[in-house]
Design a protein around this motif. Structure first.
Motif, PDB file in Angstrom:
ATOM      1  N   ALA A  25     -19.710 -20.509 -44.063  1.00 53.35           N
ATOM      2  CA  ALA A  25     -21.060 -20.616 -44.624  1.00 53.35           C
ATOM      3  C   ALA A  25     -21.098 -21.769 -45.613  1.00 53.35           C
ATOM      4  O   ALA A  25     -20.289 -21.827 -46.543  1.00 53.35           O
ATOM      5  N   PRO A  26     -22.060 -22.713 -45.425  1.00 50.13           N
ATOM      6  CA  PRO A  26     -22.147 -23.824 -46.385  1.00 50.13           C
ATOM      7  C   PRO A  26     -22.394 -23.360 -47.814  1.00 50.13           C
ATOM      8  O   PRO A  26     -21.929 -23.977 -48.780  1.00 50.13           O
ATOM      9  N   SER A  27     -23.145 -22.282 -47.964  1.00 53.35           N
ATOM     10  CA  SER A  27     -23.471 -21.824 -49.324  1.00 53.35           C
ATOM     11  C   SER A  27     -22.219 -21.399 -50.087  1.00 53.35           C
ATOM     12  O   SER A  27     -22.102 -21.612 -51.305  1.00 53.35           O
ATOM     13  N   ALA A  28     -21.255 -20.812 -49.378  1.00 55.35           N
ATOM     14  CA  ALA A  28     -20.017 -20.391 -50.047  1.00 55.35           C
ATOM     15  C   ALA A  28     -19.236 -21.597 -50.543  1.00 55.35           C
ATOM     16  O   ALA A  28     -18.695 -21.615 -51.662  1.00 55.35           O
ATOM     17  N   ALA A  29     -19.121 -22.627 -49.677  1.00 52.74           N
ATOM     18  CA  ALA A  29     -18.421 -23.841 -50.104  1.00 52.74           C
ATOM     19  C   ALA A  29     -19.115 -24.493 -51.288  1.00 52.74           C
ATOM     20  O   ALA A  29     -18.472 -24.939 -52.259  1.00 52.74           O
ATOM     21  N   TYR A  30     -20.456 -24.550 -51.216  1.00 56.59           N
ATOM     22  CA  TYR A  30     -21.223 -25.169 -52.307  1.00 56.59           C
ATOM     23  C   TYR A  30     -20.967 -24.423 -53.612  1.00 56.59           C
ATOM     24  O   TYR A  30     -20.723 -25.025 -54.662  1.00 56.59           O
ATOM     25  N   THR A  31     -21.021 -23.115 -53.540  1.00 60.68           N
ATOM     26  CA  THR A  31     -20.884 -22.306 -54.761  1.00 60.68           C
ATOM     27  C   THR A  31     -19.493 -22.450 -55.373  1.00 60.68           C
ATOM     28  O   THR A  31     -19.339 -22.627 -56.588  1.00 60.68           O
ATOM     29  N   LYS A  32     -18.452 -22.380 -54.548  1.00 58.14           N
ATOM     30  CA  LYS A  32     -17.089 -22.395 -55.087  1.00 58.14           C
ATOM     31  C   LYS A  32     -16.692 -23.771 -55.607  1.00 58.14           C
ATOM     32  O   LYS A  32     -16.039 -23.893 -56.652  1.00 58.14           O
ATOM     33  N   TYR A  33     -17.092 -24.809 -54.900  1.00 59.03           N
ATOM     34  CA  TYR A  33     -16.813 -26.156 -55.417  1.00 59.03           C
ATOM     35  C   TYR A  33     -17.590 -26.415 -56.715  1.00 59.03           C
ATOM     36  O   TYR A  33     -17.064 -26.998 -57.669  1.00 59.03           O
ATOM     37  N   SER A  34     -18.836 -25.971 -56.735  1.00 62.68           N
ATOM     38  CA  SER A  34     -19.653 -26.163 -57.951  1.00 62.68           C
ATOM     39  C   SER A  34     -19.069 -25.404 -59.133  1.00 62.68           C
ATOM     40  O   SER A  34     -19.128 -25.862 -60.288  1.00 62.68           O
ATOM     41  N   ALA A  35     -18.471 -24.226 -58.868  1.00 68.30           N
ATOM     42  CA  ALA A  35     -17.853 -23.456 -59.959  1.00 68.30           C
ATOM     43  C   ALA A  35     -16.663 -24.211 -60.552  1.00 68.30           C
ATOM     44  O   ALA A  35     -16.467 -24.261 -61.777  1.00 68.30           O
ATOM     45  N   ILE A  36     -15.849 -24.813 -59.681  1.00 73.97           N
ATOM     46  CA  ILE A  36     -14.697 -25.583 -60.186  1.00 73.97           C
ATOM     47  C   ILE A  36     -15.179 -26.781 -60.997  1.00 73.97           C
ATOM     48  O   ILE A  36     -14.615 -27.118 -62.052  1.00 73.97           O
ATOM     49  N   ILE A  37     -16.240 -27.425 -60.466  1.00 71.31           N
ATOM     50  CA  ILE A  37     -16.789 -28.578 -61.207  1.00 71.31           C
ATOM     51  C   ILE A  37     -17.309 -28.136 -62.572  1.00 71.31           C
ATOM     52  O   ILE A  37     -17.138 -28.839 -63.592  1.00 71.31           O
ATOM     53  N   GLU A  38     -17.933 -26.984 -62.672  1.00 68.61           N
ATOM     54  CA  GLU A  38     -18.401 -26.465 -63.954  1.00 68.61           C
ATOM     55  C   GLU A  38     -17.222 -26.204 -64.890  1.00 68.61           C
ATOM     56  O   GLU A  38     -17.310 -26.436 -66.098  1.00 68.61           O
ATOM     57  N   HIS A  39     -16.131 -25.710 -64.305  1.00 69.51           N
ATOM     58  CA  HIS A  39     -14.932 -25.522 -65.133  1.00 69.51           C
ATOM     59  C   HIS A  39     -14.449 -26.867 -65.698  1.00 69.51           C
ATOM     60  O   HIS A  39     -13.997 -26.945 -66.847  1.00 69.51           O
ATOM     61  N   GLY A  40     -14.546 -27.910 -64.862  1.00 67.64           N
ATOM     62  CA  GLY A  40     -14.186 -29.242 -65.355  1.00 67.64           C
ATOM     63  C   GLY A  40     -15.098 -29.698 -66.475  1.00 67.64           C
ATOM     64  O   GLY A  40     -14.649 -30.280 -67.480  1.00 67.64           O
ATOM     65  N   PHE A  41     -16.413 -29.432 -66.328  1.00 69.17           N
ATOM     66  CA  PHE A  41     -17.356 -29.807 -67.395  1.00 69.17           C
ATOM     67  C   PHE A  41     -17.094 -29.016 -68.680  1.00 69.17           C
ATOM     68  O   PHE A  41     -17.281 -29.529 -69.792  1.00 69.17           O
ATOM     69  N   SER A  42     -16.673 -27.775 -68.542  1.00 75.63           N
ATOM     70  CA  SER A  42     -16.376 -26.993 -69.757  1.00 75.63           C
ATOM     71  C   SER A  42     -15.184 -27.590 -70.515  1.00 75.63           C
ATOM     72  O   SER A  42     -15.163 -27.620 -71.750  1.00 75.63           O
ATOM     73  N   VAL A  43     -14.176 -28.072 -69.756  1.00 72.70           N
ATOM     74  CA  VAL A  43     -13.042 -28.742 -70.412  1.00 72.70           C
ATOM     75  C   VAL A  43     -13.508 -30.034 -71.070  1.00 72.70           C
ATOM     76  O   VAL A  43     -13.133 -30.352 -72.210  1.00 72.70           O
TER      77      VAL A  43
END
Length: 672
Positions: A150-168
């Protein structure tokens, strides 16, 4: 208002300590200010060095990792939506880039020299989470990056990692702002705006593969567009002018215009095939790629790259604080140099002035005074040459001291001249009086021999006593002037006769009781002075005691001489008066201008000339005892035989009135 005084133990005592304290206070204050500026500048340099370290070890790797993840997210969604060889190649390339970025990130975190907890309390947990995300990329890819996922799953999980990067990044950029960078908050907002553009690209890549945008994808796209437009242009306006230009170039370029047009087109079309058709997305990939590249480059120039390129010792970093540190150091060194030179010169001048004053007060002036008292002349110009009133205040003080010394020498010289004149007057008057008195005594002796009337004879005796006292006073003038009196004896005289002769020279001789006298003689050359000294003491005792009392005259032989005591029964003297009297008797110099108690000065001169010791002390009965010690060198044990013997065995009570001249053997008297 009363100013509190400094405790004595904290107060500097010497001139050197006071001047050093006075000069060191401003220097210490200046050094404190320079130290503050130096610490502030060093802190700025340290902050920049730390920012560069954080940038090279953490910020840049995190940023590169986030950018790689954004590209991999787009490639993954495109491959999942429409698996093809072309999209698979792009996905593998993106994954390879991400793996390299993840490796650099992990190496940077492990090699970081900065304490994460000191930078931000929540940074350690955020770094651990991001490290876990980087280590779990393989599992993530096997889960969402395959056909049929599902594209939505890939979008969500990659976006979560990117948010973790922004938090750092957010935790790191809180301490990263320097003069070379824009405000970290603004740069972070621009990073999130770039992330919104990347999300738009990923969503359209997913829709382009299927030719349609689902409702959820459309909603996410519209939200990303709104986020991008809310953050990008306002954040650009908050940048520094030199950083704003790069963003304006992107925003005013054709790529961004095409980006905006596609955004508007997709948003207006709503979910459906027409929104992401091939015709509607024509030129989209190139435009969005260019915009993302431009935003990434502009972001690096405004934040991490600028901090990395900044020179810790350059003008932009040091600026006015660096100039203040350098000038402050120069000022401190100059102040120390000037203070040492000025202080040392001032201390030397003050010490020279002090030494000169001590030399004048302790040696030169007393020596000059002694020469003046001894009758020697003093050259005032040679002793204290007058200086001209030139130079600074210390030189003027030295001139003033010289003037004081000259004034003292001049006054002492004038006083010595006055005393010399007075002494000359004393000698002249005494000599004339002595001549008249000797003639008077000879005349009285002739009259006494002719007179047979007892009443008249007693009157002549009284006149004889008065003339004898006048002769003694005349001799006192000579003694005070430093001249020996004319009368003297060539042979020793019995001590009993000496005491009787001393008693005979006072008016109230009947009040004096002479006790047993040792059978010794006094050397002829000292007889006149001993008689005169004892007469002064006996007369003083009789004058300061009641007329009804007697004056006791006692003599005792001691190991080192004969002690003679003149004891009265008067009212005595208090301690201060007796101490002052003893001081006058034992003083080395006699002040002829002191008219009080001249008899004590006469005793002083006679005692000094003959080596006698004289002291006044209180008696148990309340009176005063004058003790005279005649040294052994002035005594003779062989008792001479005179024509007139002491009929009472040495105890003369003075009960019969006889002329004073009859109490001493005349055949051994000389007027020398």
């Amino acid at each position: 208002m009363r100013v509190p005084r400094t405790p004595a133990r904290l107060r500097p005592r010497s001139v050197r300590a006071k001047i050093v304290s006075l000069l060191m206070l401003p220097i210490v204050s200046l050094m404190a200010l320079w130290g503050f500026a130096a610490v502030t500048t060093a802190s700025s340099i340290g902050d920049l060095e730390r920012a560069k370290s954080v940038n090279s070890e953490l910020l840049t790797p995190v940023g590169d990792f986030v950018t790689a993840l954004q590209a991999e997210r787009t490639a993954t969604l495109a491959y999942v939506a429409a698996p093809a060889s072309r999209s698979l190649t792009a996905l593998e390339t993106a994954r390879s880039t991400t793996d390299k970025a993840a490796s650099v990130l992990l190496d940077g975190v492990n090699a970081s020299s900065s304490d994460a907890e000191l930078l931000n309390a929540g940074l350690p947990s955020r770094l651990e989470r991001l490290q876990s995300d980087a280590g779990g990329l393989t599992a993530l890819r096997s889960e969402v990056g395959v056909k049929g996922a599902a594209p939505s799953a890939a979008y969500t999980k990659y976006s979560a990692i990117i948010e973790h990067g922004f938090s750092v990044t957010g935790a790191l950029t809180g301490d990263e702002t320097t003069d070379a960078t824009s405000e970290a908050r603004v740069v972070l907002e621009l990073s999130r705006a770039r992330e919104a553009v990347a999300r738009e690209r990923a969503l359209l890549a997913a829709g382009g593969g299927t030719g349609t945008l689902s409702g959820s994808q459309y909603a996410l796209f519209v939200g990303a567009v709104a986020t991008q437009r809310e953050l990008l242009e306002p954040a650009v306006a908050d940048l520094k002018a030199e950083h704003r230009a790069a963003y304006n170039t992107v925003l005013k370029g054709d790529g961004y215009a095409r980006l905006v047009a596609v955004e508007d087109q997709v948003r207006d079309a709503g979910p459906g095939a027409s929104a992401v058709s091939a015709d509607s997305l024509k030129g989209w990939d190139g435009a969005v790629s260019g915009v993302l590249a431009g935003l990434t480059k502009a972001e690096a120039g405004a934040g991490t790259a600028a901090a990395a390129k900044a020179n810790p010792f350059g003008w932009d970093t040091l600026g006015a604080s660096g100039v203040a540190v350098v000038l402050g150091l120069v000022g401190v060194l100059l102040s120390l140099l000037v203070s040492v030179l000025v202080g040392r010169g001032l201390i030397v001048e003050l010490l020279d002035l002090r030494n000169s004053a001590l030399e004048v007060a302790g040696r030169r002036l007393p020596q000059a005074m002694r020469r003046l008292h001894a009758g020697q002349g003093v050259d005032i110009d040679a002793e204290a040459p007058m200086r001209r009133l030139v130079g600074d205040e210390l030189a003027q003080v030295g001139t003033a001291l010289t003037a004081v010394q000259r004034a003292a020498l001049k006054a002492a010289s004038e006083r010595a001249e006055l005393l010399s004149g007075i002494s000359g007057v004393y000698v002249s008057l005494a000599r004339r009086s002595q001549v008249l008195l000797h003639r008077q005594l000879d005349l009285l002796a002739t009259m006494e021999q002719r007179q047979r009337d007892q009443g008249e004879l007693q009157d002549l005796y009284r006149v004889d006593y008065l003339a004898t006292r006048m002769r003694r006073h005349s001799e006192s003038l000579l003694i005070l002037s430093g001249i020996a009196p004319g009368r003297g004896w060539r042979t020793p005289i019995a001590l009993a006769d000496v005491l009787r002769a001393a008693v005979a020279e006072i008016e109230n001789a009947t009040r004096v009781q002479i006790w047993a006298v040792p059978r010794v003689s006094v050397a002829g050359g000292s007889v006149a002075d001993v008689i005169h000294l004892l007469a002064e003491l006996v007369e003083n005792a009789a004058a300061f005691s009641p007329p009804s009392t007697q004056v006791q005259l006692k003599a005792a032989r001691l190991r080192d001489g004969v002690l003679i005591e003149v004891e009265d029964s008067g009212f005595g003297m208090n301690e201060d008066a007796m101490a002052e009297a003893n001081r006058k008797i034992q003083a080395q110099r006699v002040d002829l201008l002191d008219a009080k108690q001249i008899g004590l000065f006469v005793v002083n001169r006679l005692a000094e000339r003959q080596g006698l010791r004289v002291e006044l002390r209180p008696t148990p009965s309340g009176g005063v005892t004058a003790a005279v010690l005649i040294p052994e060198s002035l005594l003779r044990d062989d008792m001479p035989v005179h024509d007139r013997a002491v009929g009472d065995g040495g105890q003369g009570h003075g009960r019969s009135l006889a002329p004073a001249s009859a109490l001493i053997p005349r055949q051994r008297f000389s007027d020398g």
